[in-house]
Design a protein around this motif. Structure first.
Motif, PDB file in Angstrom:
ATOM      1  N   UNK A   1      55.856  -6.516  -5.357  1.00 22.86           N
ATOM      2  CA  UNK A   1      54.858  -6.833  -5.368  1.00 22.86           C
ATOM      3  C   UNK A   1      55.243  -8.031  -3.945  1.00 22.86           C
ATOM      4  N   UNK A   2      56.317  -8.749  -4.631  1.00 20.63           N
ATOM      5  CA  UNK A   2      56.786  -9.869  -4.240  1.00 20.63           C
ATOM      6  C   UNK A   2      57.361  -9.972  -2.346  1.00 20.63           C
ATOM      7  N   UNK A   3      57.684  -8.953  -2.017  1.00 20.74           N
ATOM      8  CA  UNK A   3      58.776  -8.528  -1.109  1.00 20.74           C
ATOM      9  C   UNK A   3      57.634  -7.584  -0.697  1.00 20.74           C
ATOM     10  N   UNK A   4      56.816  -7.033  -0.755  1.00 21.16           N
ATOM     11  CA  UNK A   4      55.242  -6.446   0.279  1.00 21.16           C
ATOM     12  C   UNK A   4      54.563  -7.231   0.711  1.00 21.16           C
ATOM     13  N   UNK A   5      54.461  -8.652  -0.330  1.00 23.19           N
ATOM     14  CA  UNK A   5      53.638  -9.690   0.801  1.00 23.19           C
ATOM     15  C   UNK A   5      52.106  -9.038   0.352  1.00 23.19           C
ATOM     16  N   UNK A   6      51.628  -8.646  -0.653  1.00 22.27           N
ATOM     17  CA  UNK A   6      50.788  -7.822  -1.277  1.00 22.27           C
ATOM     18  C   UNK A   6      50.061  -9.698  -2.088  1.00 22.27           C
ATOM     19  N   UNK A   7      48.310  -8.874  -1.959  1.00 23.09           N
ATOM     20  CA  UNK A   7      47.781 -10.021  -3.584  1.00 23.09           C
ATOM     21  C   UNK A   7      47.567  -9.428  -4.505  1.00 23.09           C
ATOM     22  N   UNK A   8      48.150  -9.576  -5.702  1.00 21.57           N
ATOM     23  CA  UNK A   8      48.072  -8.927  -6.965  1.00 21.57           C
ATOM     24  C   UNK A   8      46.942 -10.042  -8.150  1.00 21.57           C
ATOM     25  N   UNK A   9      46.178  -9.013  -8.017  1.00 22.51           N
ATOM     26  CA  UNK A   9      45.029 -10.065  -8.730  1.00 22.51           C
ATOM     27  C   UNK A   9      44.982  -9.020 -10.139  1.00 22.51           C
ATOM     28  N   UNK A  10      45.513 -10.018 -11.245  1.00 25.70           N
ATOM     29  CA  UNK A  10      45.398  -8.368 -12.394  1.00 25.70           C
ATOM     30  C   UNK A  10      44.516  -8.832 -13.342  1.00 25.70           C
ATOM     31  N   UNK A  11      43.853  -7.382 -13.924  1.00 23.81           N
ATOM     32  CA  UNK A  11      42.779  -7.916 -14.611  1.00 23.81           C
ATOM     33  C   UNK A  11      42.824  -8.928 -16.235  1.00 23.81           C
ATOM     34  N   UNK A  12      44.110  -8.383 -16.429  1.00 25.67           N
ATOM     35  CA  UNK A  12      44.463  -9.049 -17.407  1.00 25.67           C
ATOM     36  C   UNK A  12      44.413 -10.740 -18.004  1.00 25.67           C
ATOM     37  N   UNK A  13      44.442 -11.117 -17.088  1.00 30.05           N
ATOM     38  CA  UNK A  13      44.877 -12.472 -16.532  1.00 30.05           C
ATOM     39  C   UNK A  13      43.597 -13.255 -15.732  1.00 30.05           C
ATOM     40  N   UNK A  14      42.399 -12.526 -15.216  1.00 28.20           N
ATOM     41  CA  UNK A  14      40.828 -13.558 -15.411  1.00 28.20           C
ATOM     42  C   UNK A  14      40.445 -13.335 -16.660  1.00 28.20           C
ATOM     43  N   UNK A  15      40.086 -15.016 -16.568  1.00 28.83           N
ATOM     44  CA  UNK A  15      39.685 -15.582 -17.108  1.00 28.83           C
ATOM     45  C   UNK A  15      37.853 -16.343 -16.984  1.00 28.83           C
ATOM     46  N   UNK A  16      36.882 -16.087 -17.704  1.00 28.97           N
ATOM     47  CA  UNK A  16      35.741 -17.133 -17.563  1.00 28.97           C
ATOM     48  C   UNK A  16      36.266 -18.592 -17.905  1.00 28.97           C
ATOM     49  N   UNK A  17      34.832 -18.523 -17.831  1.00 22.81           N
ATOM     50  CA  UNK A  17      34.786 -20.858 -17.941  1.00 22.81           C
ATOM     51  C   UNK A  17      35.436 -20.810 -19.767  1.00 22.81           C
ATOM     52  N   UNK A  18      34.713 -19.843 -20.478  1.00 21.66           N
ATOM     53  CA  UNK A  18      35.638 -20.132 -21.791  1.00 21.66           C
ATOM     54  C   UNK A  18      36.841 -20.031 -22.020  1.00 21.66           C
TER      55      UNK A  18
END
Length: 273
Positions: A107-124
């Motif tokens: 993914x780093x080599x491709x230059x894409x923007x990775x957004x992982x479901x498991x790391x998305x957090x709400x304010x709490x």
């Protein structure tokens, strides 16, 4: 934005990242949605349902990648897809990069923007995209564990809830988060004797208040795990550190001390285990 919905290609993965209802909402908000042919079949959604919701049906994953500003999966891209990743394109899916150096480097080599479901957090600091899957995984862990305790699967032939005159099974759940709590609830509901371990004392106080009487909360330490694992019929690994590799709390030496025919279900295995 042009959003691409890909068919899952990982072995035995039947989920789909967006339902026809989701396509309808995306269209209402001005986005164009491309859906790979038969993407929803495993989840019970037909191509016709996606078309009716306003999606454009696409024949190949290559075309979805080529035309989309953002592509969505349930599971991480597999090696056959690495060459399709491109610079600036958003890849929105469960990634579990902490346990997968090869994918991370691709993914780093491709230059894409990775957004992982498991790391998305709400304010709490809760995890809104991981929590529903964790609820499912915790409950299924007990179902699968109970199945493999049956003798024809190599287990001891132990019923989780026992029967009159026979002790119930002992279940050890390591981790008092969403997975662990749901696993413990299921095991308690079936009548097992459940030990629920966590390293956060405040969390243990809360769980002690809300869990049934056959659930015993304990501080998680190597000594506690080592002691309980010898008594356990079923052990559930349910420890997650968001964005990091899951710790290995059960050693090979501990596993060798487990009863013959006992079962270990590690829900965090795809994050390091």
């Amino acid at each position: 934005m042009i959003v691409g919905i890909l068919k899952e290609i990982k072995l035995e993965e039947n989920r789909v990242c967006m339902t026809p209802a989701g396509v309808e909402v995306m269209k209402m908000n001005g986005h164009k949605v491309l859906v790979e042919k038969k993407a929803g079949i495993g989840g019970g959604f037909t191509d016709e349902a996606y078309i009716a919701a306003g999606a454009e049906l696409i024949e190949s994953p290559k075309e979805v990648y080529e035309r989309s500003d953002m592509v969505m999966h349930v599971k991480e891209p597999l090696p056959s897809e690495y060459g399709l990743l491109r610079k600036g394109q958003i890849i929105f899916t469960y990634l579990h990069l902490a346990a997968d150096e090869v994918l991370t480097r691709a993914m780093i080599k491709s230059g894409c923007i990775g957004i992982a479901y498991e790391t998305i957090q709400k304010a709490d600091r809760s995890l809104p995209l991981l929590t529903p899957m964790s609820e499912v995984a915790g409950r299924m862990a007990i179902q699968e564990g109970a199945k493999y305790l049956e003798m024809h699967h190599g287990g001891q032939g132990v019923l989780l809830g026992g029967v009159p005159g026979v002790d119930p099974a002992t279940v050890v759940v390591i981790g008092g988060g969403v997975v662990g709590t749901n696993a413990a609830k299921m095991a308690c509901g079936l009548g097992a004797k459940v030990y629920l371990l966590d390293s956060n004392l405040d969390r243990l106080r809360y769980l002690s208040d809300v869990m049934p009487a056959n659930c015993f909360t304990l501080m998680s330490t190597p000594a506690t795990i080592r002691k309980l694992i010898k008594e356990a019929h079923l052990v559930i690994g349910a420890v997650l550190i968001p964005g990091a590799k899951a710790p290995r709390l059960v050693t090979n030496d501990m596993i060798r001390e487990m009863k013959k025919g006992s079962v270990l279900v590690d829900v965090a295995i795809d994050q390091g285990g």
